[in-house]
Design an enzyme around this catalytic site. Structure first.
Site, short mmCIF file in Angstrom:
data_model
loop_
_atom_site.label_atom_id
_atom_site.label_comp_id
_atom_site.label_asym_id
_atom_site.label_seq_id
_atom_site.Cartn_x
_atom_site.Cartn_y
_atom_site.Cartn_z
N ASP A 106 0.66 -1.37 -0.22
CA ASP A 106 -0.26 -0.38 -0.11
C ASP A 106 0.36 1.20 0.12
O ASP A 106 0.49 2.17 1.18
CB ASP A 106 -1.26 -0.12 1.73
CG ASP A 106 -2.23 1.03 1.06
OD1 ASP A 106 -1.84 1.24 -0.46
OD2 ASP A 106 -2.83 1.30 2.08
N LEU A 107 2.05 1.30 -1.45
CA LEU A 107 2.76 2.65 -0.94
C LEU A 107 2.09 3.77 -1.65
O LEU A 107 1.74 3.42 -2.43
CB LEU A 107 4.29 2.10 -1.48
CG LEU A 107 4.47 1.37 -1.11
CD1 LEU A 107 5.81 0.86 -1.45
CD2 LEU A 107 5.68 1.65 0.91
#
Length: 398
Positions: A106-107
């Protein structure tokens, strides 16, 4: 101290959201607690309150800005390129995580905190995937993907395992078995694209539109959007979030190395530019002079061009300036030779005049001596003649 505070349980969906939130909360505590890196906030304690709410304590991070805020406030290319430093720190953190078998998943810029002293912290590890361990979020992920496909807008996307705009195609398609380190590299590539351009590669209004875009649309290169943006950085970004996983960088280190290489070469190019600017100034000074003074400035310009060509042997500007300097040097040497000849002639003239003057003095002196001798001879002759007449008169008188 962070607590997994449940949302108002007004319906079954709220209860399920809290269960998901609890899992993600504990996952983040477990993951971050197992890592020791400047880019990860350390967890000091994990526990549960008497009410059954989990909590953990962590180091307090000062600073009020995220990478998203920094991107939004960038006003020009220089501001954007300055964000490469925190971006590389993110890469170093993710490289460390990958080495420990952890994929973030979830960058995005909102999950990157920038401290007041330059610290860069990667947040929200609650959706991470750990190799060799059960994927505790995998089932929730599959459910969410199905919900997003049927959603008419992006309001429900906030709870996604991953975020549209940054999710790799394999993640958006729900292919959990294919989500790995290269999926994180995809997200990093999108972040780099956003740093360079200020926007996402794909424009969409729903999750379905995003999936379609990642599978079929061709994003415009940052270098095409703005001619001021370095082409090499554009290539790096486009490679990182390539649709085909095999075409992306194999590792985060390879991505970061290319960016660092550009930064190093960019500093060399800036140094070359400074040398050439100084060389032009020396040439302009030489053009206002002649002879030795002109050659002195040309020597300085030549030295500066040589430094430039040492750093960039094929630099066209340096080669052209050196050719111009050689032409001006020939003129300067000719003027110096001509000036030398004039000086020699002037010296010879001075010597001739001096010799002439000396000769004249000698002749005048000799003339004066000859005149004096002649006058003395005339006087002597007259004296002898007078004495002769006197003796003749005496003889007659006797």
């Amino acid at each position: 101290t962070h607590e997994a505070t449940p949302p108002p349980e007004t319906d079954e969906e709220s209860a399920r959201s809290f269960d998901e939130y609890r899992i993600r909360f504990l996952q983040e505590a477990w993951v971050t607690g197992a890592m020791e890196h400047p880019g990860v906030v350390p967890v000091y304690e994990l526990g549960e309150t008497t009410a059954g709410i989990p909590y953990y304590t962590m180091r307090y991070v000062t600073g009020e800005q995220t990478l998203k805020d920094a991107i939004a406030s960038a006003e020009d290319v220089d501001d954007r390129l300055a964000l490469l430093e925190p971006f590389l720190k993110v890469c170093d953190t993710i490289r460390y995580a990958h080495a420990r078998g952890i994929v973030h998943r979830d960058l995005k810029p909102e999950n990157i905190a920038i401290g007041e002293f330059g610290e860069v912290i990667v947040l929200d590890w609650g959706l991470s995937k750990m190799k060799g361990r059960p994927d505790v979020s995998g089932g929730i992920w599959q459910q969410r993907i199905e919900e997003f496909r049927s959603a008419s807008d992006l309001k429900t996307v906030a709870g996604a395992l991953g975020t549209p705009g940054y999710m790799a195609p394999e993640a958006a398609l729900g292919q959990s078995e294919n989500v790995d380190e290269r999926s994180d590299i995809y997200s990093l590539g999108v972040m780099l694209y956003q740093i360079l351009t200020g926007k996402l590669p794909f424009q969409f209004d729903s999750f379905v539109e995003y999936v379609q875009a990642t599978m079929h649309a061709e994003p415009e290169s940052p270098g095409d959007l703005s001619p001021d943006l370095p082409r090499e950085l554009s290539r790096i970004a486009m490679t990182a979030f390539a649709r085909d996983r095999s075409e992306r960088f194999e590792t985060v280190d390879a991505l970061a190395s290319d960016v660092r290489r550009w930064l190093t070469e960019g500093s060399v190019d800036r140094e070359v530019r400074f040398f050439l600017d100084d060389a032009r100034a020396e040439i302009e000074a030489a053009q206002r002079l002649s002879g030795n003074a002109m050659l002195w400035h040309l020597d300085r310009a030549t030295n500066l061009c040589s430094k430039s060509l040492h750093l960039r042997p094929d630099n066209a500007d340096a080669i052209a300036l050196k050719s111009e300097i050689l032409s001006m040097r020939e003129t300067g040497i000719e003027e110096r030779v001509s000036g030398g000849r004039r000086q020699v002639l002037q010296k010879v003239g001075v010597i001739v005049l001096a010799l002439a003057s000396i000769g004249a003095l000698i002749v005048a002196s000799e003339l004066r001596d000859a005149k004096r001798a002649a006058e003395e001879q005339v006087a002597a002759a007259r004296s002898r003649e007078a004495m002769s007449r006197q003796r003749a008169a005496q003889d007659r008188a006797r």
